[in-house]
Scaffold this motif. Structure first.
Motif, PDB file in Angstrom:
ATOM      1  N   ARG A   1       0.862  -1.183   0.000  1.00  0.00           N
ATOM      2  CA  ARG A   1       0.000   0.000   0.000  1.00  0.00           C
ATOM      3  C   ARG A   1       0.898   1.233   0.000  1.00  0.00           C
ATOM      4  O   ARG A   1       1.481   1.600   1.028  1.00  0.00           O
ATOM      5  N   GLU A   2       0.995   1.867  -1.155  1.00  0.00           N
ATOM      6  CA  GLU A   2       1.926   2.970  -1.336  1.00  0.00           C
ATOM      7  C   GLU A   2       1.204   4.246  -1.745  1.00  0.00           C
ATOM      8  O   GLU A   2       0.123   4.202  -2.338  1.00  0.00           O
ATOM      9  N   ALA A   3       1.832   5.367  -1.447  1.00  0.00           N
ATOM     10  CA  ALA A   3       1.264   6.665  -1.819  1.00  0.00           C
ATOM     11  C   ALA A   3       1.676   7.016  -3.243  1.00  0.00           C
ATOM     12  O   ALA A   3       2.834   6.863  -3.627  1.00  0.00           O
ATOM     13  N   ASP A   4       0.694   7.493  -4.049  1.00  0.00           N
ATOM     14  CA  ASP A   4       1.010   7.922  -5.411  1.00  0.00           C
ATOM     15  C   ASP A   4       1.535   9.361  -5.385  1.00  0.00           C
ATOM     16  O   ASP A   4       1.785   9.941  -4.314  1.00  0.00           O
ATOM     17  N   HIS A   5       1.708   9.973  -6.565  1.00  0.00           N
ATOM     18  CA  HIS A   5       2.290  11.309  -6.646  1.00  0.00           C
ATOM     19  C   HIS A   5       1.398  12.381  -6.018  1.00  0.00           C
ATOM     20  O   HIS A   5       1.858  13.486  -5.711  1.00  0.00           O
ATOM     21  N   CYS A   6       0.120  12.036  -5.784  1.00  0.00           N
ATOM     22  CA  CYS A   6      -0.811  12.975  -5.136  1.00  0.00           C
ATOM     23  C   CYS A   6      -0.916  12.717  -3.635  1.00  0.00           C
ATOM     24  O   CYS A   6      -1.657  13.414  -2.931  1.00  0.00           O
TER      25      CYS A   6
ATOM     26  N   THR B   1      -2.084   9.920  -2.329  1.00  0.00           N
ATOM     27  CA  THR B   1      -3.173   8.984  -2.053  1.00  0.00           C
ATOM     28  C   THR B   1      -2.644   7.557  -1.959  1.00  0.00           C
ATOM     29  O   THR B   1      -1.921   7.104  -2.855  1.00  0.00           O
TER      30      THR B   1
ATOM     31  N   LYS C   1      -2.541   3.744  -2.341  1.00  0.00           N
ATOM     32  CA  LYS C   1      -3.148   2.767  -3.242  1.00  0.00           C
ATOM     33  C   LYS C   1      -2.408   1.440  -3.136  1.00  0.00           C
ATOM     34  O   LYS C   1      -1.222   1.392  -2.835  1.00  0.00           O
ATOM     35  N   TRP C   2      -3.145   0.368  -3.420  1.00  0.00           N
ATOM     36  CA  TRP C   2      -2.534  -0.959  -3.411  1.00  0.00           C
ATOM     37  C   TRP C   2      -1.865  -1.232  -4.751  1.00  0.00           C
ATOM     38  O   TRP C   2      -2.462  -1.016  -5.804  1.00  0.00           O
ATOM     39  N   VAL C   3      -0.628  -1.722  -4.673  1.00  0.00           N
ATOM     40  CA  VAL C   3       0.156  -2.018  -5.871  1.00  0.00           C
ATOM     41  C   VAL C   3       0.658  -3.457  -5.782  1.00  0.00           C
ATOM     42  O   VAL C   3       1.225  -3.863  -4.752  1.00  0.00           O
TER      43      VAL C   3
ATOM     44  N   HIS D   1       3.337  -5.874  -6.379  1.00  0.00           N
ATOM     45  CA  HIS D   1       4.768  -5.733  -6.624  1.00  0.00           C
ATOM     46  C   HIS D   1       5.380  -6.963  -7.283  1.00  0.00           C
ATOM     47  O   HIS D   1       6.224  -6.837  -8.160  1.00  0.00           O
TER      48      HIS D   1
END
Length: 271
Positions: free
Chosen positions: A182-187, A189, A191-193, A195
């Motif tokens: 669960r990582e933060a995007d450029h904004c 927010t 989100k689940w990624v 990997h």
């Protein structure tokens, strides 16, 4: 008789059958602490789970000293609410009981061990959520899991600490191990990624036999507290896998084991 609940920071946590007592055990030095669970925690509880950990900012955690502090977090559900209470070895007392309402369809607290990430504990909760308890401000919250998690993986999923400080999930679909973060995007927010996806059939050289109806060919049985070790029960036995290096080994041919509680402790003697 005692049941294992959790292992972390050099200690193991066990419970009595009825959750009346908890036992904090240091297997290396044999130190035991018996803790009575308050009646207000046990009364009417539907599902219970717990964790043992060292408070942030303390020293000597996991060392060879009996005085090193620890905390025990107990979480449980009751009448569409989630509750948490913390025991401190420093005060030898339980703190205030905190609670949070939950959706009616999200009331099942998983019995599998949770993950300690940053200053919060996390447990699987219901079909689409993760229960978060922040130790700093003593607050409960729900974190959404990826939408496809339940339909694809069913219950073959564990919450973990991903690469040190990120909340993650390990899940198996048939013979494939998926690692989510669960990582933060450029904004900013979260989100689940997805990997990584590791094909276990090829890596572990598992036979491509059709499992019996209702059986699961690969089951996640346990995770190291740092999320860097995965125990997998397969149709031929139990394997331990290090995803970062892709190294693995079979630890037993026992196929009946459901849950593994990995224990780790480092001690550097003086002198």
């Amino acid at each position: 008789m005692w049941w294992f609940v959790d292992c972390r920071h050099g200690r193991a946590l066990l419970r009595s059958r009825d959750w009346v007592d908890l036992l904090v055990w240091d297997p290396i030095i044999g130190h035991l602490v018996l803790i009575t669970v308050p009646d207000q925690v046990r009364a009417g509880a539907s599902d219970c789970n717990a964790a043992v950990l060292c408070p942030s900012g303390t020293t000597g955690c996991g060392g060879a000293f009996r005085s090193s502090p620890f905390s025990v977090v107990v979480v449980f559900t009751r009448r569409h609410c989630a509750f948490a209470c913390v025991y401190s070895s420093l005060t030898r007392a339980w703190g205030e009981l905190v609670s949070m309402p939950t959706p009616s369809q999200e009331c099942e607290l998983a019995e599998e061990p949770g993950a300690f990430v940053g200053d919060a504990m996390y447990w699987l909760f219901g079909e689409s959520s993760i229960l978060e308890f922040r130790l700093g401000d003593q607050k409960l919250a729900l974190v959404e899991r990826p939408l496809e998690i339940f339909s694809i993986y069913r219950r073959n999923i564990r919450v973990l600490r991903f690469e040190g400080s990120v909340l993650g999930l390990a899940a198996v679909r048939n013979f494939s191990l998926h690692l989510w973060a669960r990582e933060a995007d450029h904004c900013g927010t979260a989100k689940w990624v997805l990997h990584r996806a590791i094909e276990l059939c090829t890596l572990l050289e598992l036979p491509l036999t059709q499992p019996r109806v209702g059986s699961i060919p690969v089951w996640i049985s346990g995770l190291g507290e740092d999320g860097d070790v995965v125990f997998l029960r397969t149709i031929v036995g139990m394997f331990v896998l290090w995803p970062e290096t892709m190294q693995f080994k079979m630890v037993t041919n026992n196929v009946l084991m459901k849950t593994v509680y990995p224990y780790a402790k480092f001690y550097f003697p003086k002198g």
